[in-house]
Design a protein around this motif. Structure first.
Motif, PDB file in Angstrom:
ATOM      1  N   GLN A  22      55.777 -62.568  25.321  1.00 35.75           N
ATOM      2  CA  GLN A  22      56.130 -64.181  26.640  1.00 35.75           C
ATOM      3  C   GLN A  22      57.203 -64.035  26.877  1.00 35.75           C
ATOM      4  OE1 GLN A  22      55.069 -66.511  24.189  1.00 35.75           O
ATOM      5  NE2 GLN A  22      53.574 -65.702  23.794  1.00 35.75           N
ATOM      6  N   ASP A  79      56.643 -59.667  33.114  1.00 36.89           N
ATOM      7  CA  ASP A  79      57.359 -58.421  33.762  1.00 36.89           C
ATOM      8  C   ASP A  79      59.167 -58.436  33.084  1.00 36.89           C
ATOM      9  OD1 ASP A  79      54.615 -57.730  34.320  1.00 36.89           O
ATOM     10  OD2 ASP A  79      54.993 -58.560  36.584  1.00 36.89           O
ATOM     11  N   ILE A  80      59.280 -57.730  32.300  1.00 34.42           N
ATOM     12  CA  ILE A  80      60.946 -57.327  32.598  1.00 34.42           C
ATOM     13  C   ILE A  80      61.547 -56.708  33.852  1.00 34.42           C
ATOM     14  CG2 ILE A  80      62.588 -56.199  30.378  1.00 34.42           C
ATOM     15  CD1 ILE A  80      60.979 -58.029  29.094  1.00 34.42           C
ATOM     16  N   VAL A  81      62.829 -57.073  34.284  1.00 33.93           N
ATOM     17  CA  VAL A  81      63.190 -56.578  35.852  1.00 33.93           C
ATOM     18  C   VAL A  81      64.422 -56.088  35.020  1.00 33.93           C
ATOM     19  CG1 VAL A  81      61.921 -57.776  36.651  1.00 33.93           C
ATOM     20  CG2 VAL A  81      64.062 -58.783  36.098  1.00 33.93           C
ATOM     21  N   VAL A 124      61.270 -61.519  34.588  1.00 40.27           N
ATOM     22  CA  VAL A 124      61.078 -62.732  36.110  1.00 40.27           C
ATOM     23  C   VAL A 124      60.946 -63.637  35.344  1.00 40.27           C
ATOM     24  CG1 VAL A 124      60.057 -60.870  37.406  1.00 40.27           C
ATOM     25  CG2 VAL A 124      58.205 -62.615  36.095  1.00 40.27           C
ATOM     26  N   LYS A 125      60.840 -64.618  34.414  1.00 41.36           N
ATOM     27  CA  LYS A 125      60.581 -65.910  33.712  1.00 41.36           C
ATOM     28  C   LYS A 125      62.364 -66.324  33.226  1.00 41.36           C
ATOM     29  CE  LYS A 125      56.378 -65.588  31.464  1.00 41.36           C
ATOM     30  NZ  LYS A 125      55.608 -65.944  30.444  1.00 41.36           N
ATOM     31  N   ALA A 126      62.953 -64.856  32.088  1.00 41.13           N
ATOM     32  CA  ALA A 126      64.068 -66.236  31.558  1.00 41.13           C
ATOM     33  C   ALA A 126      64.691 -64.328  31.541  1.00 41.13           C
ATOM     34  CB  ALA A 126      63.719 -66.340  30.292  1.00 41.13           C
ATOM     35  N   ALA A 173      60.964 -51.703  32.592  1.00 40.75           N
ATOM     36  CA  ALA A 173      59.121 -52.125  32.769  1.00 40.75           C
ATOM     37  C   ALA A 173      58.650 -51.162  31.369  1.00 40.75           C
ATOM     38  CB  ALA A 173      58.207 -51.131  33.114  1.00 40.75           C
ATOM     39  N   ASN A 209      57.935 -53.301  28.488  1.00 46.81           N
ATOM     40  CA  ASN A 209      56.618 -53.876  29.137  1.00 46.81           C
ATOM     41  C   ASN A 209      55.056 -52.767  28.261  1.00 46.81           C
ATOM     42  OD1 ASN A 209      57.639 -55.539  31.930  1.00 46.81           O
ATOM     43  ND2 ASN A 209      56.849 -56.600  29.213  1.00 46.81           N
ATOM     44  N   MET A 254      59.395 -73.849  36.626  1.00 48.31           N
ATOM     45  CA  MET A 254      58.808 -73.290  36.023  1.00 48.31           C
ATOM     46  C   MET A 254      59.941 -72.621  34.508  1.00 48.31           C
ATOM     47  SD  MET A 254      56.516 -71.680  38.620  1.00 48.31           S
ATOM     48  CE  MET A 254      58.053 -70.541  39.063  1.00 48.31           C
ATOM     49  N   TYR A 255      58.799 -72.794  33.341  1.00 42.42           N
ATOM     50  CA  TYR A 255      59.665 -71.845  32.624  1.00 42.42           C
ATOM     51  C   TYR A 255      60.467 -72.373  32.145  1.00 42.42           C
ATOM     52  CZ  TYR A 255      55.421 -69.117  34.139  1.00 42.42           C
ATOM     53  OH  TYR A 255      54.427 -68.160  33.362  1.00 42.42           O
ATOM     54  N   LEU A 266      63.612 -73.605  28.265  1.00 42.53           N
ATOM     55  CA  LEU A 266      62.825 -72.489  27.411  1.00 42.53           C
ATOM     56  C   LEU A 266      62.391 -72.902  25.577  1.00 42.53           C
ATOM     57  CD1 LEU A 266      65.590 -69.588  27.478  1.00 42.53           C
ATOM     58  CD2 LEU A 266      63.955 -69.977  29.077  1.00 42.53           C
ATOM     59  N   HIS A 324      56.637 -73.880  25.768  1.00 39.71           N
ATOM     60  CA  HIS A 324      56.152 -71.821  26.095  1.00 39.71           C
ATOM     61  C   HIS A 324      55.453 -72.857  28.071  1.00 39.71           C
ATOM     62  CE1 HIS A 324      53.184 -69.422  26.583  1.00 39.71           C
ATOM     63  NE2 HIS A 324      54.256 -69.245  25.576  1.00 39.71           N
ATOM     64  N   GLU A 351      57.334 -60.870  42.369  1.00 39.34           N
ATOM     65  CA  GLU A 351      58.314 -61.116  42.076  1.00 39.34           C
ATOM     66  C   GLU A 351      58.960 -60.024  41.034  1.00 39.34           C
ATOM     67  OE1 GLU A 351      58.131 -65.336  40.347  1.00 39.34           O
ATOM     68  OE2 GLU A 351      57.250 -65.728  42.019  1.00 39.34           O
ATOM     69  N   THR A 352      58.118 -59.374  40.566  1.00 44.34           N
ATOM     70  CA  THR A 352      58.512 -58.476  40.067  1.00 44.34           C
ATOM     71  C   THR A 352      59.044 -57.029  40.511  1.00 44.34           C
ATOM     72  OG1 THR A 352      57.087 -58.522  38.737  1.00 44.34           O
ATOM     73  CG2 THR A 352      57.418 -56.926  37.702  1.00 44.34           C
ATOM     74  N   ALA A 363      62.694 -57.954  41.811  1.00 47.51           N
ATOM     75  CA  ALA A 363      63.709 -58.167  40.924  1.00 47.51           C
ATOM     76  C   ALA A 363      64.150 -56.860  41.054  1.00 47.51           C
ATOM     77  CB  ALA A 363      63.000 -58.841  39.654  1.00 47.51           C
ATOM     78  N   ARG A 364      63.032 -56.040  40.481  1.00 47.65           N
ATOM     79  CA  ARG A 364      63.336 -54.146  39.834  1.00 47.65           C
ATOM     80  C   ARG A 364      63.585 -53.242  40.854  1.00 47.65           C
ATOM     81  NH1 ARG A 364      57.679 -53.048  36.082  1.00 47.65           N
ATOM     82  NH2 ARG A 364      58.248 -55.356  34.360  1.00 47.65           N
TER      83      ARG A 364
END
Lengths: 123, 530
Positions: free
Chosen positions: A30, A33-35, A58-60, A84, A87, B443-444, B447, B450, B501-502, B505-506
């Motif tokens: 849900q 990708d965990i950052v 990346v979302k929340a 990661a 994930n 977007m998103y 929360l 969905h 984007e991942t 961010a990482r």
């Protein structure tokens, strides 16, 4: 050792009065990708439902709650360099923290794997 | 006008075909590539011609800089071209509809800009003698009067610099009021439908944050809120209209319940555009609310200028407002600051900013308010709500509107990703929308929905502009539902294809590093990561 699940999509492996805590595969799916993951420091005392860790995708950004009361004994240091893992192996290498339970009876109210599967299917 | 292209013929739009040749420069006609300024600048170039500095003896005792500062040098023409080229890769409210929900990206009227550039406003300094800036102080006071009147509150703190800064100001006022009562209340309640900055503000001010769930209709669960109220509750932070784009009809009941247990009500005013001129938050029992001048009152956002977040306060909180503020004595204005606060505001919690606030935003906001008048501001809210409902009803047959059944929305329309083909996401739809020529929606967030898509068209847009946007949305929604693989590759026509984007961010690269010359080979390495 037995594995329990919470409605907040966390799992905990309980062995006597110690537990390892993480988020479920459903939760990481849900989130995407965990950052970034912030794990609690050893010695931190938490009550059931307290904010214990932070997970950012990346979302929340979300709080990870202490599924039970007790004292944190170790945060997963590997997640700082490699978030990661949450994930790729959420219910294994991607664990968040280990804790000593102060009230082992709290886990009896939690779900087992089959009950959690049913819970997720109903969402 | 016969004779001028009466046939209606238009030259064909350029298409980027799969077999189009690449260019030697990387440019594609008017789509120009542009390096970073550090990559084109040279310390041997300058855009100004200074006389040689007179020789002098350094008084820094050997601590003076000897290395170059590393500031890139360009001529004026190179500088202008660099930023103009970059600006052509950007999307802006001056280019088209900007549907970013809860951001109220409305047109920035040029009258505002004209007023703000008047020398009496633009060329003054906050440390100037006050008798030389009476007009500017008068603008602050007059804007303050409008904000108090429009919200039905007692006073306003003008200095906070943006929405979240205003939230902090409001929470610090609440903290000061509780301190004055000798009460230690550790908890702030924040409903799920509130803005994400609200819990951050409360936590930053030292409070423990607890969530209040939303009802299936997307509103605050009043029963759950009431059940949690007690002597440990300092405040409730509510966004109204909320982030589901819905009005909280129980607001007065919520305020009454919070006041009954001795707590305060903070209202996030980011969505004030939907109710300005129609609803006065003071009548709903609000104790503090920030107003984003860069949203409701049309001053520019982000790169276009700084934000500004004045905070209106109730009678209970007014004595604790931060310094400085403008006070009118007869026909003259003066600044109330630490030195002379004694008789005016003895309980002020202190100061949040060095000076009086964002003067350039004050002049623009007042120009907007005065050019609209009270009747015009009322119509702003009505048109913003009408436009959002037009979008909601024009898309709900192709996109899932989770709260579409609970009546009209306010200023923004909310959709979910329910019904998308397996593997297709809100992100894919947003990237497709870029190719269609629009900045994506929020977007998103919130929360609670969905794959949320939050669309706020504002009153700026005409029906024709909305119809074009709706057609583009229906197209990309159709692609997402049909599982059109082409959408996965979008954007095709942006200056860059889909970014990772991942990875960004990482492993963010936060500063440019001069490419190191590998010894002997003469090859450049890419700037390092980390």
């Amino acid at each position: 050792m037995a594995r329990y699940f919470t409605k907040d999509h966390e799992w905990l492996d309980v062995d006597g009065d110690t537990a390892t805590v993480g988020i479920t595969s459903y939760a990481q799916e849900q989130l995407g990708d965990i950052v970034f993951v912030e794990t609690p420091e050893a010695g931190k005392s938490v009550s059931q439902g307290d904010d214990a860790a932070v997970v950012e995708s990346v979302k929340a950004a979300s709080d990870v709650y202490a599924p039970a009361s007790g004292t944190v004994s170790e945060g997963n240091a590997a997640l700082a360099d490699d978030p990661a893992l949450v994930n790729t192996d959420p219910e294994g290498e991607g664990w968040f923290f280990k804790m000593t339970l102060s009230d082992a009876g709290q886990v009896s109210a939690m779900m087992d794997e089959a009950a959690y599967k049913d819970y997720v299917a109903g969402l | 006008m016969s004779g001028i292209n009466a046939s209606g013929w238009k030259p064909e739009m350029a298409r980027i075909e799969g077999d189009a040749p690449t260019t030697s420069t990387g440019n594609r006609a008017l789509m120009l590539e542009e390096p970073l300024i550090f990559e084109i600048g040279s310390s041997n170039t300058t855009g100004v011609d200074f006389a040689d500095a007179p020789t002098h003896t350094s008084r820094l005792g050997g601590l003076e800089r000897t290395a170059e500062m590393g500031i890139p040098g360009l001529s004026e023409a190179e500088t202008v071209r660099h930023y103009t080229r970059l600006s052509r890769q950007n999307y802006a409210i001056d280019l088209g509809l900007f549907p970013l929900g809860s951001c109220t990206m409305k047109h920035n009227p040029r009258l505002n800009e004209k007023i703000a550039r008047m020398p009496g406003f633009a060329d003054i300094h906050p440390l100037q003698p006050q008798d030389t800036v009476q007009g500017a102080l008068g603008v602050i006071d007059q804007l303050a009067h409008w904000l108090i009147t429009l919200t039905g509150m007692t006073s306003v703190a003008m200095s906070p610099k943006a929405g979240a800064h205003g939230e902090l100001c409001g929470i610090l006022c609440i903290k000061a009021a509780l301190d004055a009562r000798g009460e230690d209340r550790p908890v702030v309640l924040v409903p799920e439908s509130a803005h994400g900055t609200n819990p951050a503000t409360a936590a930053f001010a030292g409070y423990k944050v607890e969530n209040i769930p939303a009802t299936p209709e997307g509103r605050v669960d009043l029963a759950a809120l009431k059940a949690r109220l007690g002597p440990d509750i300092a405040a409730v932070m509510i966004t109204n209209p909320n982030t589901c784009g819905l009005f909280e009809p129980e607001m007065k009941a919520i305020s009454d319940a919070v006041h009954a247990v001795g707590g305060f009500v903070y209202c996030d005013g980011a969505n004030f555009n939907a109710i300005v001129g129609r609803v006065r938050p003071g009548d709903l029992g609000v104790d503090a609310m920030h107003i984003n001048l860069h949203k409701t009152f049309s001053t520019p956002h982000g790169g276009g200028g700084p934000g500004s977040g004045p905070v209106v306060l109730s009678e209970a909180l007014a004595p604790f407002a931060p310094l400085p503020f403008v006070h009118r004595d007869g026909g003259a204005w003066r600044l109330v600051e630490e030195e002379n606060v004694g008789e005016d505001l003895p309980h002020s919690f202190g100061r949040m900013t060095a000076f009086h606030g964002q003067m350039g935003m004050f002049t623009r906001a007042l120009a907007y308010i005065m050019s609209h008048g009270t009747d015009g501001l009322k119509q702003v809210a009505e048109d913003a709500v009408l436009n959002a409902n037009y979008v909601l009803r024009s898309l709900e047959d192709v996109l899932d509107a989770p709260f579409g059944g609970s009546g009209p929305c306010m200023h923004e329309a909310l959709f979910s990703d329910k019904g998308f083909a397996e593997g297709f996401t809100t992100l894919d739809l947003a990237k497709g929308l870029i190719d269609e020529g629009y900045h994506p929606m929020t977007m998103y967030f919130p929360l609670v929905v969905h794959g949320a898509m939050l669309i706020e068209p504002t009153e700026t847009e005409s029906k024709a502009a909305l119809d074009q946007f709706i057609a583009a949305m229906r197209h990309v929604a159709g692609q997402a539902k049909a599982g059109d693989e082409a959408l996965k590759g979008a954007p095709y026509y942006a200056p860059r294809r889909r970014l990772d984007e991942t990875l960004a961010a990482r492993k963010p690269i936060l500063a440019w590093a001069e490419p190191a010359v590998a010894s002997g080979s003469g090859n450049y390495e890419k700037p390092g990561g980390g």
